[in-house]
Design a protein around this motif. Structure first.
Motif, PDB file in Angstrom:
ATOM      1  N   THR A 243      56.988   5.764  11.603  1.00 64.79           N
ATOM      2  CA  THR A 243      56.107   4.622  11.278  1.00 64.79           C
ATOM      3  C   THR A 243      54.937   5.012  11.969  1.00 64.79           C
ATOM      4  N   THR A 244      53.372   4.376  11.349  1.00 61.92           N
ATOM      5  CA  THR A 244      52.620   4.654  12.582  1.00 61.92           C
ATOM      6  C   THR A 244      52.334   2.557  12.418  1.00 61.92           C
TER       7      THR A 244
ATOM      8  N   LYS B 161      50.022  -2.812   7.904  1.00 55.98           N
ATOM      9  CA  LYS B 161      49.202  -3.302   6.116  1.00 55.98           C
ATOM     10  C   LYS B 161      50.602  -3.440   6.006  1.00 55.98           C
ATOM     11  N   GLN B 162      51.920  -3.445   6.152  1.00 57.87           N
ATOM     12  CA  GLN B 162      53.345  -4.091   5.488  1.00 57.87           C
ATOM     13  C   GLN B 162      53.203  -5.720   6.354  1.00 57.87           C
TER      14      GLN B 162
ATOM     15  N   VAL C 249      52.325  -8.211  15.155  1.00 58.24           N
ATOM     16  CA  VAL C 249      52.231  -7.029  14.977  1.00 58.24           C
ATOM     17  C   VAL C 249      53.938  -6.521  15.031  1.00 58.24           C
ATOM     18  N   LEU C 250      54.248  -6.096  16.118  1.00 56.10           N
ATOM     19  CA  LEU C 250      55.753  -5.333  16.483  1.00 56.10           C
ATOM     20  C   LEU C 250      56.501  -6.358  15.926  1.00 56.10           C
ATOM     21  N   ASN C 251      56.412  -7.529  16.808  1.00 57.12           N
ATOM     22  CA  ASN C 251      57.746  -8.461  16.026  1.00 57.12           C
ATOM     23  C   ASN C 251      57.959  -8.453  14.464  1.00 57.12           C
ATOM     24  N   PHE C 252      56.582  -8.425  13.819  1.00 55.30           N
ATOM     25  CA  PHE C 252      57.480  -7.671  12.090  1.00 55.30           C
ATOM     26  C   PHE C 252      57.857  -6.847  12.080  1.00 55.30           C
TER      27      PHE C 252
END
Length: 433
Positions: free
Chosen positions: A106-107, A113-114, A180-183
């Motif tokens: 996963t990039t 986007k998610q 974003v990385l926490n998500f």
């Protein structure tokens, strides 16, 4: 040819048997190999033929498509089936293994986007900022797998952004990446239920105290500067000035007398101004908590004057009369030149709050006027500040500003009851200030 039951034939699969296997009129049909159990071919009504492997894994029959006939030969497909079955014999679930590979590939762009899908209520400006950060700050990381983003890479990227675009931009970029990385840590779980990310690599900036220290801007218009500032703004507001110039002048005055943020004021609709109640509704402020502000007598007259010459649904229309007012840099530069000192729009909000504090208005009332959230304050939760309780302090702040305005108060253009001519055409929007 073995079993001849329609849609479920058993033969030794060869190129000739695959070529001869008919396409079903509807649904799908299977050709299963008598030589290698679990290996087969599936034909569909759409005309495709694909090699498959079927095997019971952990009590469930699982089917995997190996590839289309034509793209794979029978020998290649049989070899892949053998490899698949070999893994199953070792207790490995090949499909789970494949899912894990996809998950770990996963990039950052895919995760972003998610992230956006989950954050459904982002304000347009926030979304715009996020898009710009992905396109500019993290353009070279967009196709990078999340699991490959290391703490050392984060530290180096932070330094590089600081050197190239400044400390504030570097910190902003890393706060965005951290979100974003926490998500991603919560969203992407492996087969064992653990996140594909053991920790957020942006944490290195906190642990090494590498965040840039940024001094919060504390500039305000001091009391001795107010007369000059009012006079400078008033050069935009004379009856002979263009409609757009006078709009900008009124907008600057309105910001100072309300303490609103620039977008909150610019987006006010006439339908949210209540002259009878002397109030204005801010529907979508920064903290998403709608705010109804009382209008001082001065502000009521100012808006009434604007109402008489309104040209669209916004109190402060944009240039050419389209939409709402976007930060008018040329007019602000003109005011700065006349004022002979620099200022930014948020200075007007800080000045409003500073004046309120100097008048000994209670902190709770100031927070309510400024629409700040009352966090971690149990007492504040029991205090209800309705619009009538806010009206008196609003008048006090307004009167203080007027008393501090010097000659501006006696200037004819101060009176909001004397508007300039209503523009006969939109060409007047292009006049000089």
């Amino acid at each position: 040819m073995g079993s001849t039951k329609p849609g479920n034939q058993k033969v030794k699969i060869t190129k000739s048997t695959v070529d001869a296997f008919p396409i079903p009129e509807s649904g799908q049909a299977f050709l299963r190999d008598t030589f290698l159990k679990g290996f087969g071919l599936r034909a569909t009504a759409s005309g495709s033929k694909a090699f498959i492997i079927e095997k019971r894994v952990n009590g469930k029959v699982k089917r995997k498509t190996l590839g289309r006939f034509g793209e794979l030969t029978v020998e290649q497909a049989r070899k892949m089936a053998l490899q698949y079955l070999g893994k199953v014999a070792q207790g490995i679930d090949p499909q789970a293994e494949s899912r894990q590979r996809r998950l770990h590939s996963t990039t950052l762009k895919q995760a972003y986007k998610q992230f956006l899908k989950a954050r459904k209520n982002l304000k347009p400006r926030t979304l715009y900022d996020y898009e710009r950060l992905m396109e500019v700050a993290f353009e070279d990381w967009a196709q990078k797998p999340l699991v490959e983003i290391s703490k050392s890479m984060v530290a180096e990227k932070h330094r590089a952004l600081g050197d190239k675009r400044g400390p504030a931009y570097a910190n902003l970029s890393m706060r965005f990446l951290r979100s974003v990385l926490n998500f991603a840590m919560a969203h992407y779980d492996s087969e064992n239920g653990h996140s594909i990310l053991l920790e957020n690599p942006v944490c290195v900036l906190t642990r090494t105290r590498a965040w840039y220290r940024l001094e919060r801007r504390r500039t305000v218009l001091k009391s001795h500067q107010l007369p000059a500032w009012f006079q400078a703004v008033d050069t935009l507001r004379g009856p002979e000035k263009s409609y757009f110039s006078r709009t900008v002048g009124d907008y600057l005055i309105f910001l100072l007398f309300t303490g609103l943020r620039r977008q909150e004021a610019a987006k006010i609709l006439w339908e949210n101004v209540d002259f009878k109640d002397r109030s204005v509704l801010i529907q979508d402020p920064k903290n998403s908590i709608p705010l109804t502000l009382p209008l001082s007598g001065f502000l009521r007259d100012l808006l009434h004057s604007r109402f008489e010459e309104r040209i669209n649904e916004y109190v402060f229309p944009g240039k050419e009369g389209e939409g709402y007012l976007i930060e008018p840099k040329r007019q602000i530069a003109h005011v700065i030149k006349e004022f002979k000192a620099d200022f930014v729009l948020h200075d007007l909000r800080r000045t409003f709050i500073t004046v309120a504090e100097s008048l000994n208005i209670s902190p709770y009332t100031i927070k309510r006027l400024a629409n700040h959230k009352l966090r971690d304050d149990v007492t504040a939760g029991y205090i209800i500040s309705d619009i009538e309780r806010l009206r008196k302090p609003m008048e006090e702040i307004s009167q203080f500003l007027l008393d501090s305005s010097g000659p501006f108060k006696q200037n004819p253009t101060y009176s909001p009851s004397q508007p300039g001519p209503k523009p006969a055409s939109r060409m007047q929007f292009f006049e000089q200030p």
